[in-house]
Scaffold this motif. Structure first.
Motif, PDB file in Angstrom:
ATOM      1  N   GLY A  56       3.464  -3.569   2.320  1.00 47.48           N
ATOM      2  CA  GLY A  56       2.716  -2.372   1.876  1.00 47.48           C
ATOM      3  C   GLY A  56       2.820  -2.175   0.021  1.00 47.48           C
ATOM      4  N   VAL A  57       2.231  -1.157  -0.216  1.00 45.40           N
ATOM      5  CA  VAL A  57       2.269  -1.000  -1.676  1.00 45.40           C
ATOM      6  C   VAL A  57       3.068   0.044  -2.285  1.00 45.40           C
ATOM      7  CG1 VAL A  57      -0.043  -2.143  -2.122  1.00 45.40           C
ATOM      8  CG2 VAL A  57       0.122   0.368  -1.519  1.00 45.40           C
ATOM      9  N   GLY A  58       3.563   0.810  -1.460  1.00 50.46           N
ATOM     10  CA  GLY A  58       4.503   1.881  -1.813  1.00 50.46           C
ATOM     11  C   GLY A  58       6.102   1.615  -2.148  1.00 50.46           C
ATOM     12  N   LYS A  59       6.807   2.415  -2.602  1.00 47.82           N
ATOM     13  CA  LYS A  59       8.140   2.362  -2.813  1.00 47.82           C
ATOM     14  C   LYS A  59       8.691   2.651  -1.615  1.00 47.82           C
ATOM     15  CE  LYS A  59       8.392   2.699  -7.802  1.00 47.82           C
ATOM     16  NZ  LYS A  59       7.659   3.234  -8.821  1.00 47.82           N
ATOM     17  N   LYS A  60       9.708   1.799  -0.990  1.00 47.25           N
ATOM     18  CA  LYS A  60      10.578   1.976   0.252  1.00 47.25           C
ATOM     19  C   LYS A  60      11.676   2.513   0.012  1.00 47.25           C
ATOM     20  CE  LYS A  60       7.290  -0.370   2.283  1.00 47.25           C
ATOM     21  NZ  LYS A  60       6.237  -0.495   1.163  1.00 47.25           N
ATOM     22  N   ASN A  61      12.260   2.709  -1.241  1.00 41.08           N
ATOM     23  CA  ASN A  61      13.621   3.571  -1.610  1.00 41.08           C
ATOM     24  C   ASN A  61      13.347   5.086  -1.146  1.00 41.08           C
ATOM     25  OD1 ASN A  61      11.847   4.168  -3.736  1.00 41.08           O
ATOM     26  ND2 ASN A  61      13.449   3.594  -5.264  1.00 41.08           N
ATOM     27  N   THR A  62      12.143   5.559  -0.982  1.00 42.12           N
ATOM     28  CA  THR A  62      12.289   7.114  -0.777  1.00 42.12           C
ATOM     29  C   THR A  62      12.296   7.220   0.750  1.00 42.12           C
ATOM     30  OG1 THR A  62       9.462   7.069  -0.707  1.00 42.12           O
ATOM     31  CG2 THR A  62      10.856   7.450  -2.824  1.00 42.12           C
ATOM     32  N   ILE A  63      12.081   6.014   1.534  1.00 41.30           N
ATOM     33  CA  ILE A  63      11.864   6.405   3.025  1.00 41.30           C
ATOM     34  C   ILE A  63      13.107   6.955   3.697  1.00 41.30           C
ATOM     35  CG2 ILE A  63      11.733   5.070   5.317  1.00 41.30           C
ATOM     36  CD1 ILE A  63       9.288   3.734   3.710  1.00 41.30           C
ATOM     37  N   PRO A  64      14.514   6.276   3.338  1.00 40.09           N
ATOM     38  CA  PRO A  64      15.599   6.950   3.895  1.00 40.09           C
ATOM     39  C   PRO A  64      15.890   8.279   3.409  1.00 40.09           C
ATOM     40  CG  PRO A  64      16.069   4.795   2.832  1.00 40.09           C
ATOM     41  CD  PRO A  64      14.778   5.166   2.535  1.00 40.09           C
ATOM     42  N   LYS A  65      15.278   8.711   2.356  1.00 34.97           N
ATOM     43  CA  LYS A  65      15.632  10.402   2.240  1.00 34.97           C
ATOM     44  C   LYS A  65      14.470  11.111   3.210  1.00 34.97           C
ATOM     45  CE  LYS A  65      15.391  13.629  -1.434  1.00 34.97           C
ATOM     46  NZ  LYS A  65      14.970  13.948  -2.650  1.00 34.97           N
ATOM     47  N   LEU A  66      13.472  10.532   3.230  1.00 36.01           N
ATOM     48  CA  LEU A  66      12.467  11.210   4.426  1.00 36.01           C
ATOM     49  C   LEU A  66      13.076  11.298   5.758  1.00 36.01           C
ATOM     50  CD1 LEU A  66       8.994   9.872   2.921  1.00 36.01           C
ATOM     51  CD2 LEU A  66       9.996  12.110   2.799  1.00 36.01           C
ATOM     52  N   ILE A  67      13.679  10.013   6.079  1.00 40.14           N
ATOM     53  CA  ILE A  67      14.187  10.101   7.313  1.00 40.14           C
ATOM     54  C   ILE A  67      15.349  11.024   7.567  1.00 40.14           C
ATOM     55  CG2 ILE A  67      15.443   8.823   9.113  1.00 40.14           C
ATOM     56  CD1 ILE A  67      13.931   6.282   7.989  1.00 40.14           C
ATOM     57  N   GLY A  74       4.376  -2.501   7.743  1.00 39.66           N
ATOM     58  CA  GLY A  74       3.145  -3.071   8.278  1.00 39.66           C
ATOM     59  C   GLY A  74       2.903  -3.716   9.477  1.00 39.66           C
ATOM     60  N   ASP A  75       1.811  -4.366   9.831  1.00 41.62           N
ATOM     61  CA  ASP A  75       1.556  -4.849  11.267  1.00 41.62           C
ATOM     62  C   ASP A  75       2.632  -6.242  11.291  1.00 41.62           C
ATOM     63  OD1 ASP A  75       0.035  -3.136  12.273  1.00 41.62           O
ATOM     64  OD2 ASP A  75      -1.808  -4.238  10.911  1.00 41.62           O
ATOM     65  N   GLY A  76       2.836  -6.918  10.354  1.00 41.09           N
ATOM     66  CA  GLY A  76       3.945  -8.121  10.129  1.00 41.09           C
ATOM     67  C   GLY A  76       5.195  -7.533  10.678  1.00 41.09           C
ATOM     68  N   SER A  77       5.498  -6.454  10.137  1.00 41.26           N
ATOM     69  CA  SER A  77       6.898  -5.788  10.348  1.00 41.26           C
ATOM     70  C   SER A  77       7.133  -5.348  11.884  1.00 41.26           C
ATOM     71  CB  SER A  77       7.290  -4.580   9.653  1.00 41.26           C
ATOM     72  OG  SER A  77       7.104  -4.877   8.200  1.00 41.26           O
ATOM     73  N   ALA A 130       4.176   1.617   6.842  1.00 41.24           N
ATOM     74  CA  ALA A 130       4.210   1.788   5.524  1.00 41.24           C
ATOM     75  C   ALA A 130       3.826   0.337   4.885  1.00 41.24           C
ATOM     76  CB  ALA A 130       5.797   1.676   5.111  1.00 41.24           C
ATOM     77  N   GLY A 131       2.780   0.042   5.767  1.00 38.02           N
ATOM     78  CA  GLY A 131       2.247  -1.466   5.256  1.00 38.02           C
ATOM     79  C   GLY A 131       0.927  -1.466   4.404  1.00 38.02           C
ATOM     80  N   SER A 132       0.294  -2.391   4.321  1.00 33.28           N
ATOM     81  CA  SER A 132      -1.124  -2.325   3.640  1.00 33.28           C
ATOM     82  C   SER A 132      -2.273  -1.998   4.637  1.00 33.28           C
ATOM     83  CB  SER A 132      -1.549  -3.818   3.093  1.00 33.28           C
ATOM     84  OG  SER A 132      -0.525  -4.025   2.244  1.00 33.28           O
ATOM     85  N   GLY A 133      -2.105  -2.404   6.014  1.00 31.47           N
ATOM     86  CA  GLY A 133      -3.087  -2.197   6.760  1.00 31.47           C
ATOM     87  C   GLY A 133      -2.756  -0.979   7.859  1.00 31.47           C
ATOM     88  N   ASN A 134      -1.772  -1.269   8.554  1.00 32.42           N
ATOM     89  CA  ASN A 134      -1.045  -0.476   9.573  1.00 32.42           C
ATOM     90  C   ASN A 134      -1.981  -0.321  10.598  1.00 32.42           C
ATOM     91  OD1 ASN A 134       1.164   0.354   7.967  1.00 32.42           O
ATOM     92  ND2 ASN A 134      -0.230   1.417   6.828  1.00 32.42           N
ATOM     93  N   GLY A 135      -2.591  -1.581  11.182  1.00 31.31           N
ATOM     94  CA  GLY A 135      -3.720  -1.654  12.008  1.00 31.31           C
ATOM     95  C   GLY A 135      -3.254  -1.035  13.450  1.00 31.31           C
ATOM     96  N   ASN A 156       2.145  -9.772  -4.313  1.00 31.25           N
ATOM     97  CA  ASN A 156       1.597  -8.477  -4.315  1.00 31.25           C
ATOM     98  C   ASN A 156       0.870  -8.348  -2.739  1.00 31.25           C
ATOM     99  OD1 ASN A 156       2.338  -7.859  -6.745  1.00 31.25           O
ATOM    100  ND2 ASN A 156       0.695  -9.068  -7.343  1.00 31.25           N
ATOM    101  N   ARG A 157       0.587  -6.944  -2.606  1.00 29.50           N
ATOM    102  CA  ARG A 157       0.166  -6.569  -1.230  1.00 29.50           C
ATOM    103  C   ARG A 157      -1.290  -5.771  -1.575  1.00 29.50           C
ATOM    104  NH1 ARG A 157       2.297 -10.201   1.059  1.00 29.50           N
ATOM    105  NH2 ARG A 157       3.996 -10.171   2.389  1.00 29.50           N
ATOM    106  N   GLY A 158      -1.740  -5.304  -0.509  1.00 32.24           N
ATOM    107  CA  GLY A 158      -2.990  -4.294  -0.897  1.00 32.24           C
ATOM    108  C   GLY A 158      -4.189  -5.072  -0.563  1.00 32.24           C
ATOM    109  N   LEU A 159      -5.157  -4.322  -0.703  1.00 29.41           N
ATOM    110  CA  LEU A 159      -6.569  -4.766  -0.320  1.00 29.41           C
ATOM    111  C   LEU A 159      -7.252  -5.862  -1.118  1.00 29.41           C
ATOM    112  CD1 LEU A 159      -9.271  -4.653   1.333  1.00 29.41           C
ATOM    113  CD2 LEU A 159      -9.905  -2.662  -0.126  1.00 29.41           C
ATOM    114  N   LYS A 160      -6.681  -5.536  -2.492  1.00 33.39           N
ATOM    115  CA  LYS A 160      -7.219  -6.440  -3.681  1.00 33.39           C
ATOM    116  C   LYS A 160      -6.568  -7.912  -3.406  1.00 33.39           C
ATOM    117  CE  LYS A 160      -7.498  -5.413  -8.122  1.00 33.39           C
ATOM    118  NZ  LYS A 160      -6.809  -5.159  -9.462  1.00 33.39           N
ATOM    119  N   THR A 161      -5.356  -7.995  -2.864  1.00 39.02           N
ATOM    120  CA  THR A 161      -4.675  -9.238  -2.759  1.00 39.02           C
ATOM    121  C   THR A 161      -5.404  -9.773  -1.337  1.00 39.02           C
ATOM    122  OG1 THR A 161      -2.647  -8.453  -3.681  1.00 39.02           O
ATOM    123  CG2 THR A 161      -2.597 -10.227  -2.382  1.00 39.02           C
TER     124      THR A 161
END
Length: 186
Positions: A14-25, A67-70, A90-95, A152-157
């Protein structure tokens, strides 16, 4: 009795920061229902190894955070085990998450885990390769491989990878055999 859940975070999806996820969990997971661990994957297919270790010791739930790969990497290790797959998209597409109506809002996705609603999904195995959510051959597979190798990740890539491969792609012939009936697709 509390259920054990491992969250496997792909730090490059994905494109977001993964360091905030443990706190959210920690803030939103129901700690009366779950004991949890957060583990970061460190290289390609590492999530599969971690998920297999979890299944081997009967962890109740393994949550793919990415994302879908994970999701694919975690799910591949859990097939035919008693360990349940969960998804924090938390990926680019999350299909797959979108198809399953899992919110891309991580707090809502964690709340869905708290409800522990489970459903079965199908997977496909072709040439000893597991496909979760989608599988492809030809142009889409080439683009996916090129995208996976980008920093890099995201639609542009993804668009850049598609354009790069479009001009050099040569169509392939695929033979598919189902129940002793062969089809050739060009």
């Amino acid at each position: 009795m509390k259920k054990r859940i491992w969250f496997i975070i792909n730090p490059i999806s994905g494109v977001g920061k993964k360091n905030t996820i443990p706190k959210l969990i920690h803030q939103h997971l129901n700690h009366l229902l779950f004991d949890h661990e957060v583990i970061y994957s460190q290289y390609a297919k590492h999530a599969t190894i971690i998920a297999q270790q979890a299944a081997d010791i009967n962890v109740d739930i393994v949550c793919a955070v990415g994302g879908d790969g994970s999701v694919h990497d975690v799910c591949a290790a859990l097939i035919h085990t008693s360990t349940t797959l969960a998804i924090l998209p938390a990926g680019s597409g999350n299909g797959l998450a979108r198809h399953l109506k899992i919110s891309t809002n991580l707090i809502k996705a964690i709340q869905l885990i708290n409800r522990h609603s489970v459903l079965e999904i199908d997977v496909l195995k072709a040439n000893d390769v597991i496909f979760v959510n989608a599988g492809g051959y030809g142009f889409d597979a080439v683009v996916s491989k090129t995208f996976s190798q980008q920093k890099n990740r995201g639609l542009k890539t993804y668009i850049k990878a598609s354009l790069k491969e479009f001009f050099k792609f040569k169509p392939i012939e695929v033979r598919i055999q189902i129940d002793n009936e062969e089809q050739i697709i060009r």
